[in-house]
Design a protein around this motif. Structure first.
Motif, PDB file in Angstrom:
ATOM      1  N   TRP A 158     -64.866 -51.526   1.107  1.00 59.19           N
ATOM      2  CA  TRP A 158     -64.575 -50.257   0.435  1.00 59.19           C
ATOM      3  C   TRP A 158     -63.783 -50.535  -0.837  1.00 59.19           C
ATOM      4  O   TRP A 158     -62.863 -51.345  -0.849  1.00 59.19           O
ATOM      5  N   ASP A 159     -64.145 -49.866  -1.912  1.00 60.11           N
ATOM      6  CA  ASP A 159     -63.504 -50.099  -3.199  1.00 60.11           C
ATOM      7  C   ASP A 159     -63.152 -48.758  -3.822  1.00 60.11           C
ATOM      8  O   ASP A 159     -64.030 -47.898  -3.964  1.00 60.11           O
ATOM      9  N   ASN A 160     -61.891 -48.567  -4.164  1.00 60.20           N
ATOM     10  CA  ASN A 160     -61.492 -47.308  -4.773  1.00 60.20           C
ATOM     11  C   ASN A 160     -60.251 -47.531  -5.618  1.00 60.20           C
ATOM     12  O   ASN A 160     -59.659 -48.616  -5.616  1.00 60.20           O
ATOM     13  N   ARG A 161     -59.843 -46.475  -6.302  1.00 54.53           N
ATOM     14  CA  ARG A 161     -58.808 -46.601  -7.319  1.00 54.53           C
ATOM     15  C   ARG A 161     -57.407 -46.421  -6.713  1.00 54.53           C
ATOM     16  O   ARG A 161     -57.132 -45.447  -6.029  1.00 54.53           O
ATOM     17  N   TRP A 162     -56.534 -47.397  -6.995  1.00 54.24           N
ATOM     18  CA  TRP A 162     -55.120 -47.327  -6.673  1.00 54.24           C
ATOM     19  C   TRP A 162     -54.443 -48.443  -7.458  1.00 54.24           C
ATOM     20  O   TRP A 162     -55.107 -49.181  -8.180  1.00 54.24           O
ATOM     21  N   ALA A 163     -53.133 -48.567  -7.349  1.00 52.38           N
ATOM     22  CA  ALA A 163     -52.432 -49.578  -8.137  1.00 52.38           C
ATOM     23  C   ALA A 163     -51.231 -50.094  -7.357  1.00 52.38           C
ATOM     24  O   ALA A 163     -50.670 -49.419  -6.494  1.00 52.38           O
ATOM     25  N   SER A 164     -50.845 -51.334  -7.679  1.00 52.99           N
ATOM     26  CA  SER A 164     -49.660 -51.925  -7.065  1.00 52.99           C
ATOM     27  C   SER A 164     -49.000 -52.854  -8.072  1.00 52.99           C
ATOM     28  O   SER A 164     -49.602 -53.286  -9.055  1.00 52.99           O
ATOM     29  N   LYS A 165     -47.750 -53.167  -7.787  1.00 52.20           N
ATOM     30  CA  LYS A 165     -47.004 -54.131  -8.589  1.00 52.20           C
ATOM     31  C   LYS A 165     -46.088 -54.917  -7.668  1.00 52.20           C
ATOM     32  O   LYS A 165     -45.374 -54.334  -6.844  1.00 52.20           O
ATOM     33  N   VAL A 166     -46.117 -56.243  -7.801  1.00 60.37           N
ATOM     34  CA  VAL A 166     -45.292 -57.126  -6.983  1.00 60.37           C
ATOM     35  C   VAL A 166     -44.368 -57.920  -7.896  1.00 60.37           C
ATOM     36  O   VAL A 166     -44.781 -58.395  -8.961  1.00 60.37           O
ATOM     37  N   LYS A 167     -43.127 -58.077  -7.460  1.00 58.71           N
ATOM     38  CA  LYS A 167     -42.174 -58.897  -8.214  1.00 58.71           C
ATOM     39  C   LYS A 167     -41.323 -59.675  -7.215  1.00 58.71           C
ATOM     40  O   LYS A 167     -40.896 -59.141  -6.198  1.00 58.71           O
ATOM     41  N   GLU A 168     -41.099 -60.962  -7.528  1.00 60.40           N
ATOM     42  CA  GLU A 168     -40.350 -61.832  -6.622  1.00 60.40           C
ATOM     43  C   GLU A 168     -38.895 -61.950  -7.066  1.00 60.40           C
ATOM     44  O   GLU A 168     -38.594 -62.060  -8.252  1.00 60.40           O
ATOM     45  N   TYR A 169     -37.993 -61.944  -6.049  1.00 62.16           N
ATOM     46  CA  TYR A 169     -36.567 -62.064  -6.286  1.00 62.16           C
ATOM     47  C   TYR A 169     -35.992 -63.120  -5.343  1.00 62.16           C
ATOM     48  O   TYR A 169     -36.679 -63.614  -4.447  1.00 62.16           O
ATOM     49  N   GLU A 170     -34.740 -63.449  -5.539  1.00 67.25           N
ATOM     50  CA  GLU A 170     -34.075 -64.394  -4.644  1.00 67.25           C
ATOM     51  C   GLU A 170     -33.816 -63.723  -3.299  1.00 67.25           C
ATOM     52  O   GLU A 170     -33.086 -62.733  -3.209  1.00 67.25           O
ATOM     53  N   GLY A 171     -34.450 -64.223  -2.253  1.00 66.38           N
ATOM     54  CA  GLY A 171     -34.239 -63.699  -0.905  1.00 66.38           C
ATOM     55  C   GLY A 171     -35.165 -62.572  -0.503  1.00 66.38           C
ATOM     56  O   GLY A 171     -35.122 -62.127   0.651  1.00 66.38           O
ATOM     57  N   TYR A 172     -36.024 -62.095  -1.413  1.00 62.99           N
ATOM     58  CA  TYR A 172     -36.978 -61.045  -1.043  1.00 62.99           C
ATOM     59  C   TYR A 172     -38.018 -60.896  -2.149  1.00 62.99           C
ATOM     60  O   TYR A 172     -37.849 -61.384  -3.264  1.00 62.99           O
ATOM     61  N   TRP A 173     -39.118 -60.239  -1.798  1.00 62.01           N
ATOM     62  CA  TRP A 173     -40.095 -59.850  -2.813  1.00 62.01           C
ATOM     63  C   TRP A 173     -40.366 -58.361  -2.654  1.00 62.01           C
ATOM     64  O   TRP A 173     -40.258 -57.793  -1.566  1.00 62.01           O
ATOM     65  N   LEU A 174     -40.692 -57.719  -3.768  1.00 61.77           N
ATOM     66  CA  LEU A 174     -40.769 -56.261  -3.836  1.00 61.77           C
ATOM     67  C   LEU A 174     -42.192 -55.803  -4.108  1.00 61.77           C
ATOM     68  O   LEU A 174     -42.899 -56.387  -4.930  1.00 61.77           O
ATOM     69  N   VAL A 175     -42.609 -54.749  -3.409  1.00 64.49           N
ATOM     70  CA  VAL A 175     -43.935 -54.161  -3.580  1.00 64.49           C
ATOM     71  C   VAL A 175     -43.778 -52.694  -3.962  1.00 64.49           C
ATOM     72  O   VAL A 175     -43.015 -51.964  -3.320  1.00 64.49           O
ATOM     73  N   GLU A 176     -44.494 -52.268  -4.978  1.00 65.38           N
ATOM     74  CA  GLU A 176     -44.626 -50.844  -5.279  1.00 65.38           C
ATOM     75  C   GLU A 176     -46.106 -50.493  -5.270  1.00 65.38           C
ATOM     76  O   GLU A 176     -46.930 -51.232  -5.808  1.00 65.38           O
ATOM     77  N   MET A 177     -46.457 -49.377  -4.650  1.00 59.98           N
ATOM     78  CA  MET A 177     -47.830 -48.889  -4.602  1.00 59.98           C
ATOM     79  C   MET A 177     -47.887 -47.459  -5.113  1.00 59.98           C
ATOM     80  O   MET A 177     -46.958 -46.667  -4.884  1.00 59.98           O
ATOM     81  N   ALA A 178     -48.996 -47.137  -5.779  1.00 63.14           N
ATOM     82  CA  ALA A 178     -49.282 -45.764  -6.205  1.00 63.14           C
ATOM     83  C   ALA A 178     -50.734 -45.469  -5.832  1.00 63.14           C
ATOM     84  O   ALA A 178     -51.653 -46.089  -6.371  1.00 63.14           O
ATOM     85  N   ILE A 179     -50.931 -44.543  -4.893  1.00 64.57           N
ATOM     86  CA  ILE A 179     -52.265 -44.236  -4.380  1.00 64.57           C
ATOM     87  C   ILE A 179     -52.611 -42.799  -4.749  1.00 64.57           C
ATOM     88  O   ILE A 179     -51.941 -41.862  -4.314  1.00 64.57           O
ATOM     89  N   PRO A 180     -53.632 -42.586  -5.572  1.00 67.45           N
ATOM     90  CA  PRO A 180     -54.010 -41.216  -5.944  1.00 67.45           C
ATOM     91  C   PRO A 180     -54.478 -40.425  -4.724  1.00 67.45           C
ATOM     92  O   PRO A 180     -55.171 -40.955  -3.850  1.00 67.45           O
ATOM     93  N   PHE A 181     -54.137 -39.157  -4.683  1.00 69.46           N
ATOM     94  CA  PHE A 181     -54.615 -38.300  -3.597  1.00 69.46           C
ATOM     95  C   PHE A 181     -56.143 -38.218  -3.603  1.00 69.46           C
ATOM     96  O   PHE A 181     -56.772 -38.108  -2.548  1.00 69.46           O
ATOM     97  N   LYS A 182     -56.766 -38.297  -4.787  1.00 72.43           N
ATOM     98  CA  LYS A 182     -58.218 -38.180  -4.832  1.00 72.43           C
ATOM     99  C   LYS A 182     -58.929 -39.421  -4.312  1.00 72.43           C
ATOM    100  O   LYS A 182     -60.141 -39.406  -4.123  1.00 72.43           O
ATOM    101  N   THR A 183     -58.175 -40.509  -4.056  1.00 72.37           N
ATOM    102  CA  THR A 183     -58.755 -41.683  -3.398  1.00 72.37           C
ATOM    103  C   THR A 183     -58.883 -41.460  -1.892  1.00 72.37           C
ATOM    104  O   THR A 183     -59.716 -42.072  -1.236  1.00 72.37           O
ATOM    105  N   LEU A 184     -58.043 -40.573  -1.345  1.00 68.91           N
ATOM    106  CA  LEU A 184     -57.978 -40.351   0.097  1.00 68.91           C
ATOM    107  C   LEU A 184     -58.793 -39.134   0.507  1.00 68.91           C
ATOM    108  O   LEU A 184     -59.129 -38.272  -0.306  1.00 68.91           O
ATOM    109  N   ARG A 185     -59.118 -39.056   1.784  1.00 76.75           N
ATOM    110  CA  ARG A 185     -59.748 -37.877   2.380  1.00 76.75           C
ATOM    111  C   ARG A 185     -58.795 -37.354   3.440  1.00 76.75           C
ATOM    112  O   ARG A 185     -58.452 -38.072   4.380  1.00 76.75           O
TER     113      ARG A 185
END
Length: 737
Positions: A158-185
């Motif tokens: 399945w392929d659809n539109r959404w976005a994410s961003k990952v950044k690495e830090y000391e002792g952890y890594w961070l994830v941000e996601m943005a999922i459009p409502f129109k991608t979901l049912r």
């Protein structure tokens, strides 16, 4: 009647099953509230961006143990605005992160890396849902979820539109996601969705989850999600009409066609349209589709008596495909989309296709698809229509039906005008998911008016932490014909007369498994245990046809390595002269054959830079012997590249006069991720059985969300002298409007 006791193998399991209360939806609840800030997807926690939103910070172990809390914890926050739902995940670790590749939508690379996943069940039916995940290197994967044989399965196609961003830090890594409502049912009136968060911590070979539930269910299980509680029902997404046009420039030449003296160069256009008829019902349209960017088929070695069917690779047929494909059994499918637009291995152009899928109500899901093919050489145009429904009953049980019609749309012989299949199935599933049983009845309809055109039976399984068992009984009539499905055992080839004969059969297939989990934290073994599975095939008159009996002992190690020892015994009543290793040899004669073999399978620590696995087997084979050896090695250059080679060798020696053959299959893979937007996939294969040497290369640049440029090169050679068979070069561009 002597086989009747097999029918009751599952009965004691049902009678003595323990009661288990599924309460994760009430125990784990996350209140999501609308943001008043502008959310920026940058892998950073901006000022006041997340501070007013609740954090989930108590993840539980799920694998290799379902006891206790995670060693490396994860914090998750969620919010939303008018167009998107947002997620922030903070994944604590010791910085020894594993990233197999930056290539997106690669199942093996994703689960072999440190990763974070979000799963949704927006309808709340526990029957289908959505998956969004990203690795510590930023490689994304989106997928749909569906129930198969009582467990939740994932389809990353399945392929659809959404976005994410990952950044690495000391002792952890961070994830941000943005999922459009129109991608979901989703149900626009609902204030509660199913939700869960899964963390893959490869340093500790552990998977941890927000909700706590038994290890015998996979981490993405829709039955053990928590609840996402909205402060107000999310509105129906605006702008629910999407147009995704494509254009291709291709140059192709078939060197085996004496009439083609130069490459055939073409420019083609087409496109896909997505229309959301409601927040939970979607219409997909395609016209003049092009599948040149689909993955190349893997070469196989087939030494069975029946055809082997390769998996579907084309996106139009893969999205939401579970509602059509989730019928029948593992080796008998009334509907198999690869039968559409492909004849005798040749692609048949498609004029248009339409697919309507989604939920009419919370408990009623439907799917309707129609595809029209063009005339191609001797193949006349065909229309393929399939309709299916799933009605949820008794909390988790499902009643479903399917109708399939293949109709010639041009003048054709009377006996080829149409082929139709219809079937009904009921699957009972206990509320805790431990027990399920499916009952089915299907018919096929041909212009000849055949009788014995039925397929019926039942199948199910029962699972606990240590003990798992399953059963299957299929009764297939000799005229249960599935022109748009898969039923390989129905067709039996006579090597002397070169005729194919249809034979009905009954399959009885019980299996059992028992595992012992280590209680010592310092143990090198996660679990070990035995499993056994058996298949008995009877002819339509109840006489013996074939039996396969298997016994294995498995070891799963803490360092991700695994070892299996397997013994196999088969007895076959060969009803037709059969050529197993090529037409150059005398076919095996009719009669009974008994043979046994032993296999050893080992896979090394998958976290290492260099990973290898092997499968070695030896034993008797019909009236001779067979030696099989498979060796696979992969090397990772983190995070940009993964290179692997697989060699499969079969040395078959039949009795004197019936031939001997050595079969070689070599496959080389090179996956290079320049970034999570630009990747290069290469596959080179050599198969001595099919006498084919092929090279496939695909460069993909996702220059904006759901918009790609592909450059695809493919060529095939004969292994005798390496004369070229065909060659193609395709430039394809898609654009998401």
């Amino acid at each position: 009647m002597k086989y009747l006791p097999w029918l009751f193998l599952g009965l004691p399991i049902v009678l003595f099953s323990q009661n288990f209360t599924n309460d994760t939806k009430s125990r784990f609840r996350y209140p999501i509230k609308k943001t008043t800030q502008t959310m920026t997807l940058d892998g950073e926690v901006g000022p006041k961006e997340w501070e007013s939103h609740k954090a989930v910070s108590n993840f539980f172990n799920h694998w290799p143990t379902d006891l206790g809390q995670a060693k490396n914890q994860t914090e998750v926050k969620m919010t939303y605005d008018d167009t998107h739902v947002y997620l922030l995940a903070k994944c604590y670790d010791t910085e020894s992160r594993i990233v197999q590749s930056l290539v997106r939508d690669n199942n093996d690379n994703y689960w072999g890396s440190d990763n974070f996943s979000l799963v949704f069940d927006p309808i709340g039916s526990k029957q289908n849902g959505f998956f969004f995940g990203v690795t510590a290197g930023g490689a994304e994967m989106e997928a749909t979820l569906a129930i198969e044989e009582g467990n939740t399965s994932l389809s990353e196609n399945w392929d659809n539109r959404w976005a994410s961003k990952v950044k690495e830090y000391e002792g952890y890594w961070l994830v941000e996601m943005a999922i459009p409502f129109k991608t979901l049912r989703y149900d626009a009136n609902a204030t509660e969705w199913g939700v869960n968060f899964i963390r893959g911590d490869k340093q500790n070979n552990a998977y941890t989850t927000w909700t706590q539930f038994p290890i015998n269910f996979n981490g993405i299980s829709m039955n053990y999600m928590g609840t996402l509680v909205w402060d107000a029902p999310p509105k129906k997404a605006a702008g629910m009409f999407i147009f995704n046009p494509y254009s291709t420039l291709s140059s192709q030449r078939d060197y085996e066609d004496d009439n083609q003296n130069s490459p055939d160069t073409q420019i083609n256009i087409g496109g896909d349209i997505k229309v959301a008829l409601s927040s939970s019902l979607n219409l997909d349209l395609t016209f003049l589709p092009d599948f040149s960017n689909a993955d190349v088929d893997q070469e196989i070695t087939n030494i069975t008596r029946f055809n082997i069917f390769l998996p579907e690779q084309r996106n139009f047929f893969l999205e939401n495909s579970d509602i059509f494909s989730n019928f029948g059994s593992y080796d008998l499918k009334p509907f198999f989309s690869r039968r559409i637009g492909i004849m005798d291995g040749e692609a048949i152009p498609i004029d248009f296709g339409a697919r309507l899928t989604g939920n009419l109500t919370k408990n009623l899901r439907i799917g309707v698809m129609d595809v029209q093919t063009q005339r191609e050489g001797d193949f006349i145009p065909q229309n393929y229509a399939v309709a299916a429904f799933q009605q949820t009953l008794l909390k988790r049980s499902v009643f479903k039906g399917i109708f399939i019609n293949r109709q010639a749309t041009a003048t054709s012989p009377d006996d080829e005008k149409y082929s139709r299949n219809a079937g009904l199935e009921f699957t009972y599933m206990s509320e805790d998911g431990r027990f399920n049983n499916n009952v089915k009845y299907h018919l096929s309809f041909m212009p000849q008016g055949f009788t014995n055109n039925h397929y019926y039976g039942f199948a199910g399984n029962y699972t606990t932490k240590r003990f798992r068992s399953g059963w299957q009984i299929d009764v297939v009539g000799e005229n249960y014909i599935t022109e748009v499905g898969v039923n390989p055992r129905l067709e039996n080839y006579n090597a002397e007369t070169e005729e194919t004969v249809r034979l009905g059969y009954t399959l009885i297939n019980p299996w059992f498994r028992y595992l012992t989990f280590s209680k010592d934290d310092n143990s090198k073994i996660n679990y070990h245990g035995w499993r056994t599975w058996h298949m008995l095939y009877l002819n339509s008159d109840g006489t013996f046809n074939e039996t396969m009996n298997n016994l294995a002992y498995d070891f799963e190690f803490r360092n991700t390595a695994s070892l299996s020892l397997i013994s196999r015994y088969r007895k076959v009543n060969l009803m037709f002269p059969t050529a197993l290793i090529g037409d150059d040899f005398e076919p095996l004669p009719l009669g009974d054959y008994e043979f046994a073999r032993f296999d050893l399978m080992y896979s090394a620590d998958t976290r290492k830079q260099f990973v290898w696995s092997t499968n070695m087997g030896y034993g008797s084979f019909y009236n001779g012997t067979r030696l099989n050896a498979m060796l696979e090695g992969n090397i990772r250059f983190q995070p940009w590249g993964r290179f692997g080679i697989t060699y499969n060798y079969n040395d078959i020696k039949l009795a004197e006069g019936y031939g001997a053959n050595k079969l070689h299959l070599v496959r080389f893979n090179a996956d290079i991720g320049f970034s999570n937007k630009l990747s290069w996939k290469n596959v080179v294969q050599y198969n001595s059985q099919s006498e084919n040497f092929s090279a496939f290369s695909r460069l993909q640049w996702r220059y904006r969300p759901m918009s790609d440029i592909f450059l695809i090169y493919n060529e095939n050679h004969d292994t005798n002298g390496f004369g070229i068979k065909n060659r193609s070069l395709v430039l394809k561009m898609t654009y998401w409007l």
